[in-house]
Design a protein around this motif. Structure first.
Motif, short mmCIF file in Angstrom:
data_model
loop_
_atom_site.label_atom_id
_atom_site.label_comp_id
_atom_site.label_asym_id
_atom_site.label_seq_id
_atom_site.Cartn_x
_atom_site.Cartn_y
_atom_site.Cartn_z
N GLU A 13 0.89 -1.34 0.24
CA GLU A 13 0.07 0.11 -0.08
C GLU A 13 0.97 1.31 -0.05
N TYR A 14 2.24 1.18 0.60
CA TYR A 14 3.01 2.28 0.55
C TYR A 14 3.54 2.77 -0.90
N VAL A 15 3.25 4.05 -1.40
CA VAL A 15 3.76 4.18 -3.03
C VAL A 15 4.68 5.44 -2.73
N ILE A 16 5.96 5.24 -3.67
CA ILE A 16 6.92 6.31 -3.82
C ILE A 16 6.97 6.59 -5.43
N THR A 17 6.77 7.96 -5.87
CA THR A 17 6.83 8.39 -7.02
C THR A 17 8.23 8.53 -7.49
N ARG A 18 8.42 8.87 -8.89
CA ARG A 18 9.65 9.02 -9.46
C ARG A 18 10.11 10.51 -8.86
N GLU A 19 9.23 11.37 -8.78
CA GLU A 19 9.51 12.74 -8.10
C GLU A 19 10.09 12.71 -7.02
N GLU A 20 9.43 12.00 -6.03
CA GLU A 20 9.75 11.68 -4.71
C GLU A 20 10.97 11.13 -4.51
N THR A 21 11.29 10.18 -5.21
CA THR A 21 12.56 9.27 -5.57
C THR A 21 13.55 10.49 -5.71
N LEU A 22 13.44 11.10 -6.76
CA LEU A 22 14.57 12.26 -7.29
C LEU A 22 14.70 13.13 -5.91
N ASP A 23 13.73 13.57 -5.39
CA ASP A 23 13.98 14.78 -4.25
C ASP A 23 14.67 13.97 -3.15
N LEU A 24 14.42 12.89 -2.80
CA LEU A 24 15.23 12.12 -1.78
C LEU A 24 16.67 11.92 -2.13
N ALA A 25 16.91 11.64 -3.53
CA ALA A 25 18.31 11.53 -3.75
C ALA A 25 19.29 12.65 -3.58
N ARG A 26 18.30 14.24 -4.11
CA ARG A 26 18.98 15.16 -4.02
C ARG A 26 19.43 15.63 -2.69
N SER A 27 18.27 15.31 -1.78
CA SER A 27 18.66 15.93 -0.31
C SER A 27 19.45 14.98 0.52
N ARG A 28 19.58 13.61 0.14
CA ARG A 28 20.19 12.76 1.03
C ARG A 28 21.78 12.76 0.55
N HIS A 29 21.96 13.25 -0.85
CA HIS A 29 23.43 12.88 -1.61
C HIS A 29 23.68 14.07 -2.10
#
Length: 378
Positions: A13-29
């Motif tokens: 049931e938990y969903v992560i979108t491509r945009e959220e994935t890209l934002d996480l990559a930018r913030s964490r790395h």
């Protein structure tokens, strides 16, 4: 006639979108020297969203290998049974009709396998054969179909249940910062899939031939490094180039069967990424739309490892299949680099005649015929 019936597939049931994935990559790395490359690769995967067994906050934590593996077992026991029940309904069978369970997964470890728990809790016979497959990675979905096919050829009255359980998010490693790992963080998703292969009867893909092929000297291109923190996925940058040597293997199995690999009616292919599908389209000389079922899986779920070929098959069934006798190929690719391939035709059981329907009505109320004796132990 050995038949693969309609698969059942469920995603968490938990969903992560491509945009959220890209934002996480930018913030964490943010300071990663190759972040622009990693972001571009993630954008080019074609993955619009993925499903996870935990919220993203929990997914990004690493409580340790033991707790991760405990979570795998908890989630598998919670999510697999309903998918198995749907697959049995699709095949018009009961647990008592199953002679072997093939369980494939590369994202967690249990011993005994989940097969033992399924037999004890879902009413499968005590003499049900168990075949867990853990080390073929994404190729295991194709291998499961092939081993079920082999078993039903040996025992024509047998039925085989296939279960694929992949929780790729439980293998996330926050300390793996190479570009390949960052790409995988935006590519893989979680899913459970199941299907029945019937030795006799059933609507679906009548399996006719299967084979395996290992690309020489590529065993370290897709691998796990097993450490105290769990499974660390290793992905060589050369992996996308493997369709050039694998396309001839697909042509060979089709040619051996008297078919042309570039002239089939359906293609159910493991969607490791868009380049794999694009290259296979090129080397097999088939239009990109031939892989529309695999592309849809990649877009909506990401790479769900061994469950991909079953989900692609499920989408093929949902579209309505094709005319009787339509020819196609299934193929899964994984560590080795290994290809597991099979050929089949779309088939439906013949409609009952008026006479047989009348005869069936006459015997309503009679006890059902006895099921054939259980498959003997070997």
């Amino acid at each position: 006639m050995v038949t693969l019936c309609k698969p059942a597939v469920a995603v968490p049931e938990y969903v992560i979108t491509r945009e959220e994935t890209l934002d996480l990559a930018r913030s964490r790395h943010a300071d990663h020297p190759q972040l622009p490359l990693a972001l571009r690769l993630i954008e080019n995967t074609g993955v619009a969203q993925r499903h996870l067994v935990q919220p993203i906050e929990a997914t990004l934590e690493h409580p340790g290998f033991q707790e991760r593996n405990e979570r795998y077992e908890i989630e598998a026991k919670a999510r697999v049974p309903s998918v198995v029940q749907e697959a049995l309904r699709n095949a018009e069978l009961r647990p008592a009709d199953i002679d072997m369970i093939v369980y494939v997964s590369c994202t967690g470890f249990m011993m005994p396998s989940l097969t033992a728990w399924l037999i004890n809790t879902m009413g499968f016979p005590g003499n049900t054969r168990q075949l867990p497959i853990a080390q073929l990675g994404c190729a295991a979905g194709g291998a499961a179909v092939n081993r079920a096919h082999d078993f039903c050829l040996a025992y024509p009255d047998a039925n085989v249940l296939i279960v694929s359980c992949e929780f790729c998010s439980l293998c996330y490693q926050p300390t793996d910062l190479d570009v390949g790992s960052l790409l995988c963080n935006g590519l893989f998703g979680d899913a459970v899939a199941s299907a029945v292969v019937r030795g006799r009867g059933g609507t679906g893909i009548a399996l006719e031939r299967n084979t395996s092929y290992l690309v020489p000297d590529t065993e370290d291109w897709i691998a796990y490094s097993v450490r105290s923190t769990g499974f660390h996925f290793l992905l060589d940058k050369r992996v996308p180039t493997t369709m050039e040597p694998l396309a001839p293997a697909l042509r060979e199995i089709a040619g051996t069967h008297g078919w042309d690999a570039d002239d089939l009616d359906f293609y159910l292919i493991h969607a490791g990424g868009p380049r794999i599908l694009d290259d296979l389209s090129h080397f097999l000389e088939v239009p990109p739309d031939a892989f529309r079922f695999s592309r849809a899986t990649l877009t909506e779920y990401g790479n769900i490892a061994s469950a991909v070929v079953l989900d692609a098959a499920r989408r093929f069934f949902d579209e309505g299949g094709l005319s009787e006798g339509a020819r196609g190929i299934m193929a899964g690719f994984g560590p080795g680099i290994t290809a597991e391939m099979c050929l089949g035709r779309w088939t439906r059981p013949p409609a009952p005649s008026l006479e047989s329907d009348l005869n069936a009505r006459r015997i309503i109320g009679h006890p059902p015929a006895a099921r054939p004796a259980a498959v003997p132990a070997t």
